[in-house]
Write a protein that holds these residues in place. Sequence first.
Motif, short mmCIF file in Angstrom:
data_model
loop_
_atom_site.label_atom_id
_atom_site.label_comp_id
_atom_site.label_asym_id
_atom_site.label_seq_id
_atom_site.Cartn_x
_atom_site.Cartn_y
_atom_site.Cartn_z
N GLU A 83 13.88 -34.86 0.24
CA GLU A 83 12.96 -34.11 1.10
C GLU A 83 11.69 -33.73 0.36
O GLU A 83 10.61 -33.68 0.95
CB GLU A 83 13.67 -32.87 1.64
N ARG A 84 11.81 -33.47 -0.93
CA ARG A 84 10.61 -33.18 -1.73
C ARG A 84 9.70 -34.39 -1.83
O ARG A 84 8.48 -34.28 -1.70
CB ARG A 84 11.01 -32.70 -3.12
N PHE A 85 10.30 -35.54 -2.09
CA PHE A 85 9.50 -36.76 -2.13
C PHE A 85 8.88 -37.04 -0.76
O PHE A 85 7.72 -37.46 -0.67
CB PHE A 85 10.37 -37.94 -2.56
N ASN A 86 9.64 -36.82 0.31
CA ASN A 86 9.13 -37.05 1.66
C ASN A 86 7.93 -36.17 1.96
O ASN A 86 6.99 -36.58 2.66
CB ASN A 86 10.22 -36.82 2.70
N GLU A 87 7.97 -34.94 1.44
CA GLU A 87 6.86 -34.02 1.67
C GLU A 87 5.58 -34.55 1.05
O GLU A 87 4.49 -34.44 1.63
CB GLU A 87 7.19 -32.65 1.08
N GLN A 91 2.11 -35.64 3.17
CA GLN A 91 0.77 -35.18 2.86
C GLN A 91 -0.20 -36.34 2.76
O GLN A 91 -1.35 -36.27 3.22
CB GLN A 91 0.77 -34.39 1.55
N CYS A 92 0.26 -37.43 2.15
CA CYS A 92 -0.57 -38.64 2.05
C CYS A 92 -0.95 -39.16 3.42
O CYS A 92 -2.11 -39.46 3.70
CB CYS A 92 0.17 -39.71 1.26
N VAL A 93 0.04 -39.27 4.31
CA VAL A 93 -0.21 -39.77 5.67
C VAL A 93 -1.16 -38.84 6.41
O VAL A 93 -2.11 -39.30 7.07
CB VAL A 93 1.12 -39.90 6.44
N ALA A 94 -0.94 -37.53 6.30
CA ALA A 94 -1.80 -36.56 6.99
C ALA A 94 -3.24 -36.66 6.50
O ALA A 94 -4.19 -36.62 7.30
CB ALA A 94 -1.26 -35.15 6.78
N ASP A 147 12.08 -38.10 8.81
CA ASP A 147 10.80 -38.38 8.17
C ASP A 147 10.02 -39.45 8.92
O ASP A 147 8.81 -39.32 9.13
CB ASP A 147 11.05 -38.82 6.73
N MET A 148 10.72 -40.50 9.36
CA MET A 148 10.05 -41.56 10.12
C MET A 148 9.49 -41.03 11.42
O MET A 148 8.38 -41.41 11.84
CB MET A 148 11.03 -42.71 10.38
N GLU A 149 10.23 -40.15 12.09
CA GLU A 149 9.75 -39.60 13.36
C GLU A 149 8.55 -38.70 13.13
O GLU A 149 7.61 -38.67 13.94
CB GLU A 149 10.87 -38.82 14.06
N PHE A 150 8.54 -37.97 12.03
CA PHE A 150 7.38 -37.14 11.69
C PHE A 150 6.13 -38.01 11.57
O PHE A 150 5.07 -37.69 12.12
CB PHE A 150 7.63 -36.39 10.38
#
Length: 217
Positions: A83-87, A91-94, A147-150
């Motif tokens: 989850e930390r890596f996903n965060e 941020q990169c995608v955002a 994460d994919m849905e986010f």
Amino acid sequence: MAKEAVVKRRRKPKPTGQPRRIPSQQRGRERFERILSVASDLIERNGSDALKMSEIVEKAELSFGALYQYFPDKTAIIRTLAERFNEQGRQCVADELAKVTDADSLRVALGVITDEYYAFFRREPVMRDIWHATHTDKLLQEVDAEDMEFHAQALLSVLKQLWPDRAETELLAIARLTMQLLAAAVRYAVSLDEKEGAEAIALFRKMQVADIGRLLG
């Protein structure tokens, strides 16, 4: 009946993949972070399948009680790391999607996201290992799906702004498929050596631009 009840009470609960608690005190936070740091080192060295709570206790110089105070099992540790890596990925995608103003800048943003994700997994062997483990771990699959849905919803917001007349269900399908294909391409590329992986990503980016162009016009 009484014996059955005793047996049921003694059964271990199914792993939730969640930490017991996230500490608020400094000493607790330091222990929490030390556990995750040691676990990361062990995963990088031996893989997540070989991770053992006993090794974490030894390397982190903690008691089992202190470890279990925060994490009930190794799945909870691995999920917290994921989850930390996903965060970081979110941020990169955002950041990239925030720059989108038209179809051309959308294509540029998706290309940058692809490159960033590929570079991220190349330099993070722990996350690469966890990502591979997702195939056989249902709890990690849940984390990955969330994460994919986010990411799909973030892309959907941009598509709705650029193509407000298109049906939302159609745009959502495009957003989900785009992010799934991007993730699949990166997973494939990181399984190759560095030169072949870079070539695979470059090829995917060309395909991605063409596909988005056909779908959205």
